[in-house]
Design a protein around this motif. Sequence first.
Motif, short mmCIF file in Angstrom:
data_model
loop_
_atom_site.label_atom_id
_atom_site.label_comp_id
_atom_site.label_asym_id
_atom_site.label_seq_id
_atom_site.Cartn_x
_atom_site.Cartn_y
_atom_site.Cartn_z
N LEU A 127 40.58 -20.06 14.57
CA LEU A 127 41.33 -20.95 15.52
C LEU A 127 42.31 -21.37 14.71
O LEU A 127 42.53 -21.89 13.61
CB LEU A 127 40.38 -22.01 16.00
N THR A 128 43.78 -21.08 15.32
CA THR A 128 45.02 -21.48 14.67
C THR A 128 45.46 -22.81 15.42
O THR A 128 45.60 -22.78 16.68
CB THR A 128 46.15 -20.53 14.73
N VAL A 129 45.68 -24.08 14.79
CA VAL A 129 45.92 -25.06 15.47
C VAL A 129 47.36 -25.35 14.78
O VAL A 129 47.79 -25.48 13.53
CB VAL A 129 44.98 -26.54 15.16
N VAL A 130 48.43 -25.55 15.71
CA VAL A 130 49.75 -26.12 15.31
C VAL A 130 49.99 -27.32 15.93
O VAL A 130 50.11 -27.72 16.93
CB VAL A 130 50.94 -25.02 16.24
N PHE A 156 47.22 -24.76 10.77
CA PHE A 156 45.93 -24.61 10.27
C PHE A 156 45.13 -23.65 11.00
O PHE A 156 45.10 -23.54 12.04
CB PHE A 156 45.35 -25.99 10.08
N ILE A 157 44.48 -22.86 10.13
CA ILE A 157 43.65 -21.59 10.61
C ILE A 157 42.25 -22.27 10.35
O ILE A 157 41.83 -22.76 9.15
CB ILE A 157 43.88 -20.54 9.97
N TYR A 158 40.98 -22.20 11.17
CA TYR A 158 39.82 -22.41 10.97
C TYR A 158 39.01 -21.30 11.34
O TYR A 158 39.25 -20.57 12.22
CB TYR A 158 39.53 -23.84 12.01
N PHE A 206 38.74 -34.49 19.92
CA PHE A 206 37.81 -33.42 19.68
C PHE A 206 38.00 -32.64 18.61
O PHE A 206 37.45 -32.36 17.67
CB PHE A 206 37.85 -32.22 20.95
N TYR A 207 39.60 -32.44 18.22
CA TYR A 207 39.97 -31.73 17.06
C TYR A 207 39.70 -32.52 15.81
O TYR A 207 39.16 -32.10 14.96
CB TYR A 207 41.48 -31.60 17.29
N LYS A 208 39.94 -33.87 15.79
CA LYS A 208 39.53 -34.77 14.80
C LYS A 208 38.36 -34.77 14.40
O LYS A 208 37.86 -34.75 13.19
CB LYS A 208 40.28 -35.88 14.99
N SER A 209 37.28 -35.01 15.36
CA SER A 209 35.82 -35.27 15.00
C SER A 209 34.92 -34.17 15.06
O SER A 209 34.03 -33.96 14.32
CB SER A 209 35.22 -35.97 16.16
N GLN A 210 35.26 -33.03 15.67
CA GLN A 210 34.56 -31.62 15.61
C GLN A 210 35.01 -30.51 15.06
O GLN A 210 34.37 -29.65 14.49
CB GLN A 210 34.45 -31.29 17.40
N ILE A 211 36.06 -30.42 14.84
CA ILE A 211 36.82 -29.26 14.10
C ILE A 211 37.36 -29.82 12.62
O ILE A 211 36.90 -29.38 11.63
CB ILE A 211 37.92 -28.73 14.72
N LYS A 212 38.35 -30.59 12.61
CA LYS A 212 39.00 -31.03 11.31
C LYS A 212 37.93 -31.70 10.61
O LYS A 212 37.90 -31.23 9.18
CB LYS A 212 39.92 -31.96 11.76
N ALA A 213 36.85 -32.42 10.97
CA ALA A 213 35.91 -32.95 10.04
C ALA A 213 34.65 -32.24 9.90
O ALA A 213 33.82 -32.68 9.12
CB ALA A 213 35.56 -34.48 10.94
N ASN A 214 34.68 -30.99 10.39
CA ASN A 214 33.57 -30.30 10.45
C ASN A 214 33.50 -29.27 8.85
O ASN A 214 34.39 -28.25 9.03
CB ASN A 214 33.46 -29.21 11.45
N LYS A 218 31.48 -27.25 7.86
CA LYS A 218 31.34 -25.76 8.07
C LYS A 218 32.40 -24.83 8.38
O LYS A 218 32.06 -23.76 8.11
CB LYS A 218 30.00 -25.83 9.23
N PHE A 219 33.26 -25.43 8.93
CA PHE A 219 34.51 -24.62 9.27
C PHE A 219 35.45 -24.44 8.19
O PHE A 219 35.67 -25.60 7.56
CB PHE A 219 35.59 -25.07 10.53
N LYS A 220 35.74 -23.14 7.66
CA LYS A 220 36.86 -22.90 6.58
C LYS A 220 38.12 -23.47 7.10
O LYS A 220 38.61 -22.66 7.97
CB LYS A 220 36.70 -21.67 5.92
N ARG A 221 38.98 -24.31 6.38
CA ARG A 221 40.31 -24.57 6.82
C ARG A 221 41.40 -24.15 5.90
O ARG A 221 41.09 -24.06 4.59
CB ARG A 221 40.29 -25.94 6.85
N ILE A 222 42.27 -23.39 6.51
CA ILE A 222 43.35 -22.82 5.68
C ILE A 222 44.54 -23.52 6.11
O ILE A 222 44.95 -23.19 7.20
CB ILE A 222 43.31 -21.38 5.67
#
Length: 71
Positions: A21-24, A31-33, A53-61, A63-67
């Motif tokens: 998942l790429t978030v611009v 960021f790539i997750y 949703f991005y802040k609470s479920q993706i960014k704060a998770n 388990k997802f590797k963030r680059i």
Amino acid sequence: MQIIEVNSRKISRVFYQHLLLTVVLKTGEKFIYRLLEASTFKEFSDSADKDKFYKSQIKANKKFKRIQLFG
């Protein structure tokens, strides 16, 4: 690859392909997750408040590797 334009305060667009998942952000940051489940993208695209949703479920998770991408 799936692309969605996001009408939010902080996110410009989102790309999804093969559990990446790429978030611009509107600031230009990218960021790539690496996700664990494909359903996360569907849940994100169906959510009413994508910023929340991005802040609470993706960014704060953790388990997802963030680059962070530069360029």
